[in-house]
Design an enzyme around this catalytic site. Structure first.
Site, PDB file in Angstrom:
ATOM      1  N   CYS A  30       0.723  -1.254   0.077  1.00 57.83           N
ATOM      2  CA  CYS A  30      -0.072  -0.046  -0.003  1.00 57.83           C
ATOM      3  C   CYS A  30       0.973   1.256   0.076  1.00 57.83           C
ATOM      4  O   CYS A  30       0.220   2.377  -0.486  1.00 57.83           O
ATOM      5  CB  CYS A  30      -0.936   0.159   1.169  1.00 57.83           C
ATOM      6  SG  CYS A  30      -0.069  -0.374   2.799  1.00 57.83           S
TER       7      CYS A  30
ATOM      8  N   HIS B 184      -2.324   7.226   2.983  1.00 61.05           N
ATOM      9  CA  HIS B 184      -0.826   7.373   3.252  1.00 61.05           C
ATOM     10  C   HIS B 184      -0.296   8.463   2.688  1.00 61.05           C
ATOM     11  O   HIS B 184      -0.520   8.628   1.319  1.00 61.05           O
ATOM     12  CB  HIS B 184      -0.185   6.048   2.639  1.00 61.05           C
ATOM     13  CG  HIS B 184      -0.456   4.716   3.398  1.00 61.05           C
ATOM     14  ND1 HIS B 184      -1.154   4.763   4.336  1.00 61.05           N
ATOM     15  CD2 HIS B 184      -0.046   3.397   2.994  1.00 61.05           C
ATOM     16  CE1 HIS B 184      -1.140   3.304   4.838  1.00 61.05           C
ATOM     17  NE2 HIS B 184      -0.431   2.575   4.066  1.00 61.05           N
TER      18      HIS B 184
END
Lengths: 356, 356, 356, 356
Positions: D149, D242
């Site tokens: 990710c 993120h």
């Protein structure tokens, strides 16, 4: 296809103002046509004047609109207003006198006898108070208010119970999201790793508004519900979604099944085809730890109220938890649904025509 | 100078176990002498077995101690226990039977008739129940419990009011810190930007424990206070410190001044010189938005309870907010203060002698 | 026992002003004698003018002190200042001209050639620049600054490495606490469930201040260290404690052991007995996931810097993480330690005498 | 209209498994047909086995599906997998050998020479590696992986720059959301008011995967990009999204305008009509404090990467910030887009036929 109603927004740069813009994007009936904010913002492109805080992009068309001064001159005839009470007290009547329908999220006139405080699912008939307003005769303009963000979820959960069982006593403790305080609003130093057990005037608003909303239209005003109510209001580190713990006492005893049925069957707007009306306004979650703001606030695009944890109370009859999205169902969406209801009742037609 | 009492800790690696260690560092009377935890940890150095989560360094001496199996053999005669109820139900009586004073933060025996549930400021006289325990006669050992973390702050705020005005009804809504659930405890996915309006068995514990703590020692047990109580328990994104909204009804009417005086003058341990006893156990904050967990949880090293926002209630007599540190006053500090009280009453002497 | 130095605080109601008050309570050498803030606060009791945000109680004595106007008249001769740069630019020289030692946390004069920017452990010798200031000759007054809150932790971790291995390149990414932005500072709507990857002017300050602090006093000023440095600054949802990820390249190769030894042996203030000097200024944590702000920010009362995760870097030589308390070590504590150093060097004596 | 491809999900109860279900609801090409999870869940209705943590309701149809054992028998021929690496290492080849297309979010085989690690916008041509897998010839089955990710956002932002300017050096610091660690994953005690500057193996994965993704298909495998890369990985109190701070050095100098143009014009999937392909995969925000996870993570339904703060770097050439939704673009959405690409290339047809 009929034309969309042009909408003006008072307080367009605030948190609720931003929600109006977000929620009206692609609205089938309404279209943002005019944006007003404080003098500081006036004359600037909206994209520059506002610090957009929502998680969908600011629409290009809106970003380029010039912020107007907060004056009825040049404003459309339907106004959504979310401004501080002291300013609203002065400004909103000006717009009504100028022939506008002022649909307000501000607290300034909620408790004024001839101003309807309305949740469409709860007390649509209170809208008749419009006709008690002098501006209505003079210019066609009027004011309609929607409740405080913490009141609306509570009243939606209570209304179907009041209808069937009668309500005598209401205890409520709120855990309210920071978006309810606007922007910049709550300082991060005050809320990270913290709870603030105080929100100025919130308890008084909740107590008074709840009884007016559940009250009866009688003569030239509303007789508030004759029930006892006490509120404890708190701010918690949540972005959106007010959670409320409720204990309640009825006039007639009710079983859990009867309460669940009352919530489940409560669909007073069914068949009206109002775009923002939730199909199931009060939704019960059977999971033991729900509702929760992060997981349930967006049900039916944020317009539904979620209830859960129905269980007996040692002091009153029943306890439960409720949750509603404070800037959607509890603010911008509430104004929009009021406007949709007024449109469906023909109360916006002449105004819009006047504008065209 | 007399020697310090050697203390054994059951559940030493947990959140409350860590607090015992932190709070006993430099304690004038007690000294950590033995650490026990689950089989998984047994035999390892504590520094390796525990994931230390407190914001003071793990003392070197403790880090090097080997974790013992949870068995009375080789354990000291004073045991602080904070372990899950199902395990406590089995283990704690074993230690009492082996002649230990078991001072427990676990819920397993709190409501057992011959086990005292004690807050030194509130019901020290309940300690007489020790003598009702069969182990007391057989081995000298006994069990004493302290309340649940959400109960203790409530009862400390209520006790001085109960004494002066009599309590009839208690409505309480909690907003509890995540440390109350231990480690790893509450998942971050469950609590960031969220509230969880449910904590398993918490409401039942609060309701039952409060009435036992405020009850009277009569015959061979405690007659609980005959008052109504209802609790709504919630988890909020706060590290330490439980905040509680309370509405209360008295038998005799009380003014705000009388209530403030009751709290202010409540110093039942004055003169006893117990190291962990707060000088002012219930502290009133006059600021309109206090108490708050981040700002008030550490008053008197976390052993004081802060109250605020005293105001009339529309349904009962008064409303207020209270706050207490859940892992200090509400857990580890509560056990330690119980131990100090027992020491001052001479109930630890023979045990310690036996150990020496 | 000698009398304590009376201290005046400019910006006393702000977050750093509050820390000065908290940290000076019980200081063995210094005593708060005078508080100044904006015109809005002037004339009010401090307890009313300030919204105290710290987790220890506001001392009674301070709460009752009247806030003075920000004017040298009537102020003591030692001033701790933490005010916005534009105001500092005007006010601080006024106090220096009036004969005060102005020890400032403001950024206004940090990069001014004849104003020392000092961390006692790092570049105490830069204090000689005081003598280059015209006010020094005229009135005895002078200005000394401490670095930005994000700079100070970095420089303390780098200095022992620069001394032994020489530094060529520094990469640093910060994750900064909200208290660094003051109060109300960062809006909760901006930081709950969020990161803000921007802090105005912060990257520029870090880059410039780091090189001045590590530079050499030469002639009438400081020649900055000839190293490359780049900073990425971010705001994260943390109350106190700045975390920084660092990659570094040395002139001479160093092993991990040599680096650890450099940090471990770095005790430049040993023997000076300055009350706020940490015994171990740079503390290495061997745990794989440390330092962390909540767990490590209070080491040595918030005056130590914690480093960890030393490991090779694929691009430069080494990577590590550091943490320092931004309002203690990075602000108020930094000013206090500068004052202690000046006192130990005899640079405050005449001033204090002048005041007495 | 053709029938939808039936999809099986390995690891269906986990956070990414839940996202697969959420994102596939109403997918025009794919339909969830089979759910597998650990033995503990097997045989239960999904609604009971999974603790649904997403903010849209669990679809009724899915809630009622029975969780199957993780065995190819009875499973459909297209498998989306998100399970722990040690389990994946064993299970995924079993499904490939049984003739399934295994599209995996697990890290187990990402760096295996004959397994393609693919982002459709970046290196679709690496899918040819499928033909190098023995299972492909034997049963038709194969494995395709998507990146970690934290890698995927970085590589999407870098690819258009690598194409035009060549990349020499990459410095990246991440601030990663808690959802990346699954459920329960990160303990709230570890992340409230905190940063954890460590995620096990994350830095190594980012560094290796980035170079493979930007590498060239040559012979029977991929030659990784010959660039230097160093990663610092951190966990922050954010639910989803993120954020990454990047410094970069090019082979050929580039202006800011050229970089913006490279991002703006990067639309490698244009015309392919893949339902999950974002129209503008890399979106530049010109606001000085963006991207931010709460505000930007949902762009293009979470499939776009947002970049911002492009500015010169003192050490390398340029600095910028990027953001991507870690469980949509960085996990479940990545697998789905890989499946769409394979479908458009005809690599799922025979499999689906086989199943029908």
């Amino acid at each position: 296809m009929r034309n969309k109603y042009p909408i003006g927004i008072l307080g367009a740069t605030g948190m609720v103002g931003q929600r109006y813009i977000q929620l009206l994007e692609d609205h089938p009936w309404f279209e943002v046509a005019w944006l007003a904010a404080s003098d500081r913002s006036s004359g600037k492109p909206y994209g520059e004047a506002a610090k957009w805080r929502l998680d969908t992009p600011l629409p290009e068309r809106i970003a380029k609109m010039t912020v107007s001064p907060a004056d009825p001159d040049g404003a459309p005839k339907i106004i959504f207003s979310s401004i501080d009470a002291p300013i609203a007290r002065d400004l909103e009547p000006k717009f009504a006198d100028a022939g506008c329908a002022v649909l307000s999220n501000s607290s300034a006139f909620r408790m004024t006898p001839n101003v309807p405080l309305v949740i469409p699912e709860v007390n649509a008939e209170h809208l008749h108070l419009i006709e008690e307003q002098p501006s209505r005769k003079a210019s066609g303009g009027y004011m309609v208010t929607n409740p405080n963000c913490s009141t609306i979820g509570l009243v939606m959960a209570l209304k179907p119970l009041e209808e069937r069982f009668g309500i005598e006593k209401i205890f409520v403790t709120t855990m309210q999201a920071v978006s309810g305080a606007g922007y910049p609003g709550v300082a991060s130093m005050d809320i990270l790793d913290n709870v603030v057990p105080y929100i100025g005037s919130e308890e008084e608003k909740m107590e008074a508004e709840t009884l007016k909303l559940l009250g009866k239209l009688e003569g030239h005003g509303v007789t508030p519900l004759a029930a006892g109510i006490t509120a404890h209001c708190n701010r918690v580190p949540v972005i959106d979604g007010h959670t409320e713990c409720v204990s309640i006492q009825f006039k007639r005893k009710a079983t859990a099944e009867e309460i669940l049925a009352a919530w489940d069957e409560y669909k007073p707007l069914a068949g009206k085809d109002l775009p923002f009306a939730p199909k199931q306004p009060v939704q019960f979650s059977a999971l033991p730890d729900r509702p929760q703001p992060r997981l349930d606030r967006n049900r039916e695009k944020g317009m539904a109220v979620t209830v859960g944890r129905l269980r007996p109370c040692n002091l009153l009859d029943w306890k439960f938890v409720l949750l509603s999205h404070n800037t959607v169902r509890g603010a911008a969406g509430a104004t929009i649904l009021n406007a949709e209801l007024l449109a469906s009742l023909g109360k916006l037609e002449t105004l819009a025509a006047a504008h065209a």
